[in-house]
Enzyme design. Sequence first.
Site, PDB file in Angstrom:
ATOM      1  N   LYS A  62       2.261   1.137  -5.655  1.00  0.00           N
ATOM      2  CA  LYS A  62       0.829   1.095  -5.325  1.00  0.00           C
ATOM      3  C   LYS A  62       0.290  -0.297  -5.640  1.00  0.00           C
ATOM      4  O   LYS A  62      -0.432  -0.497  -6.632  1.00  0.00           O
ATOM      5  CB  LYS A  62       0.082   2.202  -6.068  1.00  0.00           C
ATOM      6  CG  LYS A  62      -1.218   2.608  -5.372  1.00  0.00           C
ATOM      7  CD  LYS A  62      -1.682   3.943  -5.863  1.00  0.00           C
ATOM      8  CE  LYS A  62      -3.104   4.256  -5.455  1.00  0.00           C
ATOM      9  NZ  LYS A  62      -3.365   4.229  -4.023  1.00  0.00           N
ATOM     10  N   GLU A 100       2.431   7.167   7.553  1.00  0.00           N
ATOM     11  CA  GLU A 100       1.280   7.684   6.801  1.00  0.00           C
ATOM     12  C   GLU A 100       0.010   7.017   7.326  1.00  0.00           C
ATOM     13  O   GLU A 100       0.075   6.186   8.222  1.00  0.00           O
ATOM     14  CB  GLU A 100       1.456   7.416   5.296  1.00  0.00           C
ATOM     15  CG  GLU A 100       1.592   5.945   4.943  1.00  0.00           C
ATOM     16  CD  GLU A 100       1.801   5.672   3.452  1.00  0.00           C
ATOM     17  OE1 GLU A 100       1.504   6.541   2.624  1.00  0.00           O
ATOM     18  OE2 GLU A 100       2.262   4.561   3.133  1.00  0.00           O
ATOM     19  N   TYR A 109      -2.566  -0.715  -8.622  1.00  0.00           N
ATOM     20  CA  TYR A 109      -3.814   0.011  -8.854  1.00  0.00           C
ATOM     21  C   TYR A 109      -3.593   1.510  -8.788  1.00  0.00           C
ATOM     22  O   TYR A 109      -2.530   1.986  -8.401  1.00  0.00           O
ATOM     23  CB  TYR A 109      -4.897  -0.420  -7.846  1.00  0.00           C
ATOM     24  CG  TYR A 109      -4.719   0.112  -6.446  1.00  0.00           C
ATOM     25  CD1 TYR A 109      -3.752  -0.398  -5.592  1.00  0.00           C
ATOM     26  CD2 TYR A 109      -5.526   1.146  -5.963  1.00  0.00           C
ATOM     27  CE1 TYR A 109      -3.590   0.100  -4.304  1.00  0.00           C
ATOM     28  CE2 TYR A 109      -5.370   1.644  -4.673  1.00  0.00           C
ATOM     29  CZ  TYR A 109      -4.410   1.119  -3.851  1.00  0.00           C
ATOM     30  OH  TYR A 109      -4.245   1.612  -2.580  1.00  0.00           O
ATOM     31  N   LEU A 136       3.692   5.806   0.286  1.00  0.00           N
ATOM     32  CA  LEU A 136       3.247   5.987  -1.091  1.00  0.00           C
ATOM     33  C   LEU A 136       3.468   7.451  -1.503  1.00  0.00           C
ATOM     34  O   LEU A 136       3.149   8.353  -0.727  1.00  0.00           O
ATOM     35  CB  LEU A 136       1.750   5.648  -1.207  1.00  0.00           C
ATOM     36  CG  LEU A 136       1.276   5.646  -2.654  1.00  0.00           C
ATOM     37  CD1 LEU A 136       1.625   4.316  -3.314  1.00  0.00           C
ATOM     38  CD2 LEU A 136      -0.208   5.911  -2.760  1.00  0.00           C
TER      39      LEU A 136
HETATM   40  N1  PMP Z   1      -0.807   6.431   1.191  1.00  0.00           N
HETATM   41  C1  PMP Z   1      -1.492   5.286   1.000  1.00  0.00           C
HETATM   42  C2  PMP Z   1      -1.059   4.056   1.721  1.00  0.00           C
HETATM   43  C3  PMP Z   1      -2.601   5.266   0.129  1.00  0.00           C
HETATM   44  O1  PMP Z   1      -3.285   4.120  -0.074  1.00  0.00           O
HETATM   45  C4  PMP Z   1      -3.019   6.476  -0.487  1.00  0.00           C
HETATM   46  C5  PMP Z   1      -4.236   6.501  -1.364  1.00  0.00           C
HETATM   47  N2  PMP Z   1      -4.070   5.810  -2.531  1.00  0.00           N
HETATM   48  C6  PMP Z   1      -2.281   7.634  -0.257  1.00  0.00           C
HETATM   49  C7  PMP Z   1      -1.172   7.577   0.594  1.00  0.00           C
HETATM   50  C8  PMP Z   1      -2.663   8.955  -0.885  1.00  0.00           C
HETATM   51  O2  PMP Z   1      -2.418   8.924  -2.247  1.00  0.00           O
HETATM   52  P1  PMP Z   1      -3.230   9.861  -3.247  1.00  0.00           P
HETATM   53  O3  PMP Z   1      -3.102  11.255  -2.742  1.00  0.00           O
HETATM   54  O4  PMP Z   1      -2.536   9.658  -4.551  1.00  0.00           O
HETATM   55  O5  PMP Z   1      -4.630   9.384  -3.237  1.00  0.00           O
END
Ligand code: PMP
Length: 284
Positions: A146, A179, A33, A203
């Site tokens: 993702k 994270e 996603y 991620l």
């Molecule tokens: N880490 C994880 C586990 C996430 O689910 C997200 C959000 N999708 C992020 C980091 C931050 O990613 P982004 O800045 O692309 O929203």
Amino acid sequence: MPDLAYLNGKIMPIGKATVPIEDRGYQFGDGIYEFVASYAGRLFMLEEHLDRLERSMGELTFDAIAREDIKKAILELFEQSGYPRAGIYIQISRGVAPRNHAFSRGMSPQFVMTIRAVKELPKSLRENGARAITVKDLRWGRCDIKSVQLVPNCLAKQKALDAGCDDAIFVSDQNVVREGTSSNLFIVSDGRLITHPLTHNILPGITRLAILGICHSAGIEVQESFFGIEELYGADEVFLTGTITEVLPIVRIDDKPIGDAAVGPITRRLYALLREKALADTPA
Ligand code: PMP
């Protein structure tokens, strides 16, 4: 303005959109996603989100959907909704087939989206800062993809809420701070930012990428290196980054104050610079 769904080429009200029960995303979590947001009628960092979407599909060996087709569908849904501040959830599963762990090549990936107005985080959270707990990172070894397999993230987030906090921070068995449940994490120590390097364990956040660029332009030093829970507790400032999270200060972790338990100046500045960039960026 309506909330809408996109289902393999058709746009409809969300309540009308359904997927077959033998969708592999539903039965195996065999899907990926993205979540993209717009500011003032413009999608922020769409190309970077498309890069990550393509990479996630490639890593899971999905049959490809052309990037241009995905982009066209996103823009069409965005235009039809008319929301200036929209959140678009995009999900692609490997396809639909009788349940079997093994999959055949040449399946048609299922491509669905929803669009809604972004629900902003409460102002008080941004002004006073959030509280977090740390949790053991029980996720799989490819958190860089993702994937829709988010049960450990959901359990950790709920554990935080049940404890009266706002979010949870994953820490590995080897005491590496990873994270948040849906965000990347930065600490500020002696005026310098530190964040986990891009490995299979986090991620590659698009907001993280934006912050690295902003710091580069603003002359703020950033180090991508591993750090443990002691450095997290002892940081001057801690913040999370994400598409909806943007830059969110964390002022207490495991009930310990971070710095003086107030929103720090670097976090405040980076939030302002991110909003500025989001509102200034040209459409994709
Ligand atoms: N880490 C994880 C586990 C996430 O689910 C997200 C959000 N999708 C992020 C980091 C931050 O990613 P982004 O800045 O692309 O929203």
